[in-house]
Design an enzyme around this catalytic site. Sequence first.
Site, PDB file in Angstrom:
ATOM      1  N   THR A  23      35.784  34.049  49.840  1.00 51.54           N
ATOM      2  CA  THR A  23      34.976  35.244  50.129  1.00 51.54           C
ATOM      3  C   THR A  23      34.253  35.673  48.852  1.00 51.54           C
ATOM      4  O   THR A  23      34.819  35.565  47.756  1.00 51.54           O
ATOM      5  CB  THR A  23      35.892  36.380  50.619  1.00 51.54           C
ATOM      6  OG1 THR A  23      36.472  35.969  51.860  1.00 51.54           O
ATOM      7  CG2 THR A  23      35.132  37.683  50.838  1.00 51.54           C
ATOM      8  N   GLY A  92      40.010  39.927  44.575  1.00 54.02           N
ATOM      9  CA  GLY A  92      40.058  41.069  45.491  1.00 54.02           C
ATOM     10  C   GLY A  92      38.912  42.038  45.317  1.00 54.02           C
ATOM     11  O   GLY A  92      38.865  43.058  45.996  1.00 54.02           O
ATOM     12  N   GLU A 100      43.201  35.849  51.167  1.00 58.97           N
ATOM     13  CA  GLU A 100      42.928  34.833  50.135  1.00 58.97           C
ATOM     14  C   GLU A 100      44.224  34.272  49.568  1.00 58.97           C
ATOM     15  O   GLU A 100      44.345  33.071  49.325  1.00 58.97           O
ATOM     16  CB  GLU A 100      42.085  35.442  49.011  1.00 58.97           C
ATOM     17  CG  GLU A 100      40.643  35.696  49.445  1.00 58.97           C
ATOM     18  CD  GLU A 100      39.809  36.420  48.402  1.00 58.97           C
ATOM     19  OE1 GLU A 100      38.583  36.334  48.508  1.00 58.97           O
ATOM     20  OE2 GLU A 100      40.368  37.073  47.503  1.00 58.97           O
TER      21      GLU A 100
END
Length: 224
Positions: A23, A92, A100
């Site tokens: 991400t 994060g 993750e």
Amino acid sequence: MKQMAAEEAVNRIQEGMIVGLGTGSTAYWAIQKLAARVTDGLKIQAIATSSHSEKLAQSLGIPLLAAAQINSIDVTIDGADEVDADLNLIKGGGGALVREKIIAKASAYYIIIVDESKLVDKLGKFPLPIEIIPFGAEWTLKRITALGCKASFRQAEGKVYISDNGNYIADCEFGVIHQSGALQEAINLIPGVVESGLFIRMADEVIVGYNDESIKTLRSKEII
Ligand code: A5P
């Protein structure tokens, strides 16, 4: 820089693999490159670390699996907010740290892709994200603060940010983190904490894109 590192990582993906999709803005380039290879005929299946990456992968035609359909993931490619000299990470910044970390743990090989701005001697300049459940969140935040940081709930569009898992994220300013392993253990003992963005000894390989358009691969000491 991010695109170069991402494309180098995607070159490692081989036919038949199950791939974890990261991400963030660097992982975005990896998903784009992987989709191009799928369009060219590469047969892989993937699992995403966030609903955002899942939607992107879906829209680009990457075949996706649910976690329950997978025993283990061959390779995961993800970004990071900081990488230290031992390849420990803070992750994060994009709010996806829990998925993750679950996906990283389920992966036989874990590749991190970053631009050179993410390299640090010691972790901690980037505020450490910690995901916490909403019930009793103020109490949890106090306990986190007692570990020696300034912490606040992440905000988005004027409201408390809610993760894909329905939780809050506390962004925690510890300053230089000298003992990341010990800190991770202390954080994980606090009731209400789901996970922290400290990824200790998890990366097998970090691919760094530099301003001068070069790429360098750093490998964890265990596998050199
Ligand atoms: C997402 O939650 C994060 O862990 C990202 O991997 C990290 O924030 C890196 O993002 P960028 O690639 O956008 O810098």
